[in-house]
Design an enzyme around this catalytic site. Structure first.
Site, short mmCIF file in Angstrom:
data_model
loop_
_atom_site.label_atom_id
_atom_site.label_comp_id
_atom_site.label_asym_id
_atom_site.label_seq_id
_atom_site.Cartn_x
_atom_site.Cartn_y
_atom_site.Cartn_z
N HIS A 1 0.87 -1.18 0.00
CA HIS A 1 0.00 0.00 0.00
C HIS A 1 0.91 1.23 0.00
CE1 HIS A 1 -2.68 3.00 1.89
NE2 HIS A 1 -3.68 2.23 1.50
N ASP B 1 3.15 -4.43 8.15
CA ASP B 1 1.93 -3.64 8.00
C ASP B 1 0.75 -4.60 8.14
OD1 ASP B 1 -0.30 -2.34 7.13
OD2 ASP B 1 0.54 -1.68 5.21
N LYS C 1 -10.54 -0.74 10.36
CA LYS C 1 -10.66 -1.93 9.52
C LYS C 1 -10.98 -3.15 10.37
CE LYS C 1 -7.17 -0.20 6.28
NZ LYS C 1 -7.99 0.40 5.23
N1 C6P Z 1 -6.26 0.46 2.89
C1 C6P Z 1 -8.12 0.10 1.37
O1 C6P Z 1 -9.22 0.39 0.88
P1 C6P Z 1 -5.02 3.73 7.18
O2 C6P Z 1 -5.61 4.55 6.07
O3 C6P Z 1 -3.85 4.42 7.84
O4 C6P Z 1 -6.01 3.21 8.15
O5 C6P Z 1 -4.43 2.40 6.49
C2 C6P Z 1 -3.51 2.48 5.46
C3 C6P Z 1 -3.25 1.12 4.92
C4 C6P Z 1 -2.00 0.57 5.10
N2 C6P Z 1 -1.72 -0.68 4.68
C5 C6P Z 1 -2.63 -1.44 4.07
C6 C6P Z 1 -2.27 -2.83 3.66
C7 C6P Z 1 -3.92 -0.93 3.85
O6 C6P Z 1 -4.83 -1.70 3.25
C8 C6P Z 1 -4.24 0.39 4.26
C9 C6P Z 1 -5.58 1.00 3.98
C10 C6P Z 1 -7.61 0.90 2.55
O7 C6P Z 1 -7.45 -0.83 0.94
C11 C6P Z 1 -7.74 2.37 2.32
S1 C6P Z 1 -6.68 2.97 1.06
#
Ligand code: C6P
Length: 422
Positions: free
Chosen positions: A139, A216, A242
């Site tokens: 990501h 991550d 999540k």
């Molecule tokens: N992915 C998706 O729709 P945050 O935004 O900080 O809570 O998470 C960021 C993030 C980091 N690593 C991974 C593997 C992720 O999937 C995500 C967030 C969401 O897939 C929003 S882009």
């Protein structure tokens, strides 16, 4: 044996002890609505999952009865808020099996967790000529901070490649590891492909070279069981929104010895021991990394979400989701004109797909008219799209409250899309 194989082998089969999904759905008020005249089918859990009533109730209890700042007041409300906030930290500790609550730093989510390590560890210990290894399926949150660091320090970003199924090539990883490697940062589960990466193996190989590893866990904490001591990762980050908790909640776990030698992330209240105009000394863990008033209600909500997950049975939820994903994979891949993007042997929650001659945004729009929420786009993983030579994908992502009937509704809606564009 992989983590998933272990759960499938050791958890009672759902045929023996059925997963009462209708009962579970009762816990999530948001699922009861209709969208565009159709029952809501919520399949965007990888972006943000839904929040059960018990978590909503815990958040509103704080706002109604306990709302106050933490760690600062000797008065009754502040003490209650502090107890609830620190109680949530202990729940997180148990959830990921950290040794010590001081290793669990509250952050706004995985993005902030990774940035904290970049600033606190990376800027202190990574120098010109050093190398950081990430993977081809990260990501942006686990790419951009490291690129920024490499640019600042004159370090180099190396990337573990993947195959057409969306599985990392571990031989290539071995070839990348060398005496210049100073950090490995990879996701546990890919948000764009659903691949479960063999992180225990990745960590073990890095440790042989004395290299610390950040995992991550944004997509693994909600869909797998996580034991940071068993993984032996040096850092692990997750996002509360999540995993059935409110936005603004999250955690970065770090081993004590690393957190202690790192620089603070942000400066301000609550992270200091003493301040004079000449010099500041910092608080101990975890406060050193929690400057300013945190998202108290959200983190208390994360604690309540963990209680909820424990109450429904973590392993059985994982097992149910695996079965649902298997059903969805068979059902959707059988539709002519649909190609799955990401066909790794071990996957969690995510089904990314494209439809011949239809832009994924059109897929998302038509599905929405049917009351079905999926994400269409690059999923903040543009290098994954570049690898598969697609501009975007449509992505259905599941949670333990989704049903086979919802998968059928998705399949029918996809057939409708194909009809409209034929
Ligand atoms: N992915 C998706 O729709 P945050 O935004 O900080 O809570 O998470 C960021 C993030 C980091 N690593 C991974 C593997 C992720 O999937 C995500 C967030 C969401 O897939 C929003 S882009």
């Amino acid at each position: 044996m992989s983590a998933i194989e272990k759960i499938l082998l050791e958890t009672p089969g759902l045929e023996d002890e059925p997963w009462d999904v209708e009962r579970i759905r009762e816990d999530f008020p948001v699922l009861k609505q209709t969208v565009n005249g159709k029952p809501l089918v919520y399949l965007d859990n990888a972006a943000s999952s839904q929040v059960p009533q018990v978590v909503i109730d815990r958040g509103s209890k704080y706002l109604r009865e306990e709302h106050s700042n933490i760690h600062r007041g000797v008065h009754y409300l502040s003490q209650r808020a502090t107890t609830a906030y620190e109680g949530a930290r202990e729940k997180v500790r148990r959830f990921i099996n950290a040794r010590d609550v001081r290793e669990c730093i509250f952050v706004r989510g995985a993005t902030e967790g990774i940035n904290l390590v970049m600033h606190g560890y990376g800027r202190k210990f990574i120098k010109e000529g050093d190398e950081i290894i990430i993977s081809a399926m990260e990501h942006h949150a686990n790419i951009v901070p490291w690129q920024m660091l490499c640019e600042e320090k004159g370090a180099r970003l190396r990337v573990i490649p993947m195959n057409e199924a969306g599985e990392l090539l571990l031989d290539e990883y071995d070839a990348l590891l060398n005496e210049r490697t100073k950090l490995v940062a990879v996701n546990h589960v890919s948000n764009a492909l659903g691949t479960i990466n063999p992180v225990k193996e990745i960590i073990a190989r890095a440790h042989k070279m004395g290299v610390p590893v950040l995992i991550d866990g944004a997509q693994s904490a909600p869909h797998l069981t996580v034991d940071v001591q068993d993984l032996d990762c040096d850092f692990y980050t997750l996002s509360g929104h999540k995993m059935f908790a409110p936005t603004g909640s999250g955690v970065i776990y770090g081993k004590t010895e690393l957190l202690e030698k790192m620089n603070p992330f942000q400066g301000g209240g609550d992270m200091i021991r003493t301040v004079t105009f000449e010099k500041t000394t910092y608080a101990g863990l975890p406060n050193k990394f929690e400057a300013g008033t945190p998202a108290i209600a959200s983190q208390i909500g994360l604690g309540a979400a963990i209680d909820y997950l424990n109450s429904i049975g973590r392993e059985r939820a994982v097992r149910y989701e695996q079965e649902l994903l298997r059903y969805a994979t068979e059902r959707i891949s059988a539709i002519e004109g649909v190609t799955l993007i990401g066909t790794a042997r071990e996957k969690a929650s995510v089904l990314s797909f494209i439809i011949e001659n239809v832009h994924p945004h059109d897929v998302g729009t038509i599905l929405d008219q049917e009351g079905i929420a999926v994400r269409a786009g690059h999923h903040c993983a543009q290098p994954v799209m570049q690898f598969f030579k697609v501009p975007a994908t449509a992505r259905a992502s599941f949670a333990f409250y989704n049903t086979k009937e919802e998968v059928d509704a998705l399949a029918h809606a996809i057939e409708k899309v194909i009809e409209v564009f034929s």
